[in-house]
Write a protein that holds these residues in place. Structure first.
Motif, PDB file in Angstrom:
ATOM      1  N   LEU A  89       7.542  11.510  11.793  1.00 53.40           N
ATOM      2  CA  LEU A  89       8.523  10.609  12.403  1.00 53.40           C
ATOM      3  C   LEU A  89       9.193  11.233  13.622  1.00 53.40           C
ATOM      4  N   THR A 110       7.018  14.077   6.157  1.00 50.11           N
ATOM      5  CA  THR A 110       7.598  12.824   6.644  1.00 50.11           C
ATOM      6  C   THR A 110       8.391  13.031   7.933  1.00 50.11           C
ATOM      7  N   LEU A 142       9.324  -1.887   9.962  1.00 51.75           N
ATOM      8  CA  LEU A 142       8.608  -0.933   9.110  1.00 51.75           C
ATOM      9  C   LEU A 142       7.744  -1.645   8.088  1.00 51.75           C
ATOM     10  N   GLU A 147       7.655   6.347   0.278  1.00 48.26           N
ATOM     11  CA  GLU A 147       7.570   6.977   1.593  1.00 48.26           C
ATOM     12  C   GLU A 147       8.392   6.197   2.616  1.00 48.26           C
ATOM     13  N   THR A 148       8.358   4.882   2.528  1.00 49.14           N
ATOM     14  CA  THR A 148       9.144   4.064   3.451  1.00 49.14           C
ATOM     15  C   THR A 148      10.636   4.286   3.252  1.00 49.14           C
ATOM     16  N   LYS A 182      12.031   7.099   2.358  1.00 47.82           N
ATOM     17  CA  LYS A 182      12.321   8.360   3.054  1.00 47.82           C
ATOM     18  C   LYS A 182      12.456   8.130   4.561  1.00 47.82           C
ATOM     19  N   ILE A 183      11.530   7.371   5.113  1.00 48.77           N
ATOM     20  CA  ILE A 183      11.551   7.096   6.550  1.00 48.77           C
ATOM     21  C   ILE A 183      12.790   6.300   6.925  1.00 48.77           C
ATOM     22  N   ILE A 203       3.091   7.391  11.943  1.00 54.62           N
ATOM     23  CA  ILE A 203       4.024   7.827  10.901  1.00 54.62           C
ATOM     24  C   ILE A 203       3.423   7.736   9.503  1.00 54.62           C
TER      25      ILE A 203
END
Length: 345
Positions: free
Chosen positions: A179, A175, A201, A215-216, A218-219, A160
């Protein structure tokens, strides 16, 4: 004011405290994979101590993985029966328990340690299927939830991350695509089990063009949208992120707060906490409600009992990382350990 020993809700689960015990390696299992009396005793001591939630040591998904010799596995015939005994034992103390599932390397016959871009669609389907089968076994065994290892240096964390996934199909690039494999297997697990799904995460990974907090976030939002019930925020073990005596200097706290602000599911702060006052300061000085601990439970599975009595406890754990580097579930500095006496001599 919040206190680490508050009774609280964690999604649909009720916890006896805000402390989450996270496992890592299981050196006391038998060669065949079976649980030993020592393992049952340790889990009972942890459950009776006042912990809120237990996350097991790693269940390694594949037998030839780097951690398979020092981890549990779901791939032996007595797994469901023995794991059911374990979950029943923990539930006596009204403590929920999640099974942690992950792998580091994906090997295919003579091809070893495949990279994300090396995987065929058939390989992706195999990984998804193996997770789903493992989840069904965990559900049968009475676990309240499962934790998917999407952080640290596990394979799915690399899949990811934009710094290690160079695919140019629907499983690479933006993204959502990176994922996608995880989201697809989560959908099937939610449809076929009663398990609470937690994802571990990295808040960031310290690599160039890698995982940033943004970015995390968003995930995390995508995981929530597709049915994930909670998150645990962690980081790889990197020199620049080893130890923080001053809470304000720990970037993981700030990152966890940013993630909490963007999702409505419970979020656990992970890593390097061993002082009662330190934890309570974090709980009351931030929007963080849950913290996880691993090494202090290795040093003493029942340390929370003393913390309740003292009110200002500090774990015996010295953050020496021997339990991690030597891949054991035992402390190498405690007076009761053989290593301690050898060192004293």
């Amino acid at each position: 004011m919040k206190d680490l020993f508050d009774f609280c809700e964690f999604g649909e689960l009720k916890l006896n405290s805000r402390i989450v015990r996270t496992g890592l390696f299981e050196s006391e299992r038998e060669a065949s994979g079976n649980l030993t009396p020592e393992i049952y005793n340790r889990y009972e001591n942890i459950a009776a101590s006042g912990v809120g939630l237990i996350i097991t040591e790693l269940f390694s998904l594949y037998p030839r993985d780097v951690f398979s010799k020092t981890s549990h596995t779901v791939n032996y015939t007595r797994f469901v029966r023995e794991a059911k005994d374990l979950t029943d034992l923990v539930h006596v103390y009204d403590v929920p328990i999640f099974a942690q599932l992950g792998f580091v390397h994906f090997n295919k016959r003579t091809e070893q340690n495949l990279k994300p871009e090396d995987l065929t669609i058939e390989d992706i389907r195999k990984i998804q299927t193996d997770h789903i089968i493992a989840a069904q076994k965990m559900d049968f065994a009475g676990f309240d939830g499962m934790q998917l290892a999407l952080g640290n240096s596990y394979f799915l964390s690399r899949f990811i991350s934009p710094s290690s996934n160079f695919r140019d199909d629907n499983y690479g690039g933006n993204t959502l695509n990176r994922l996608r494999m995880v989201l697809e297997l989560i959908k099937v697990i939610k449809q076929n089990t009663k398990l609470h799904i937690n994802c571990r995460l990295n808040a960031f990974d310290g690599t160039e063009d890698g995982m940033t907090v943004e970015e995390t976030v968003k995930i995390a939002k995508l995981l929530e949208k597709h049915g994930v019930d909670s998150l645990q925020i962690t980081q790889p073990i990197l020199p620049q992120f080893q130890e923080y005596e001053n809470d304000e200097k720990n970037p993981l706290i700030d990152a966890t707060e940013k993630i909490i602000n963007e999702v409505s599911i419970p979020v656990i702060l992970g890593g390097r906490l061993r002082k009662q006052n330190q934890i309570n300061n974090i709980l009351n000085g931030t929007n963080i409600d849950f913290v996880s601990m691993q090494k202090p439970f290795v040093a003493d599975p029942s340390f929370l009992v003393d913390w309740k009595i003292e009110g200002n406890g500090e774990s015996f754990c010295q953050n020496c990382y021997n339990c991690i580097s030597k891949r054991t579930s035992t402390c190498h500095l405690k007076p009761c350990s053989p290593e301690y006496y050898q060192k004293s001599d």
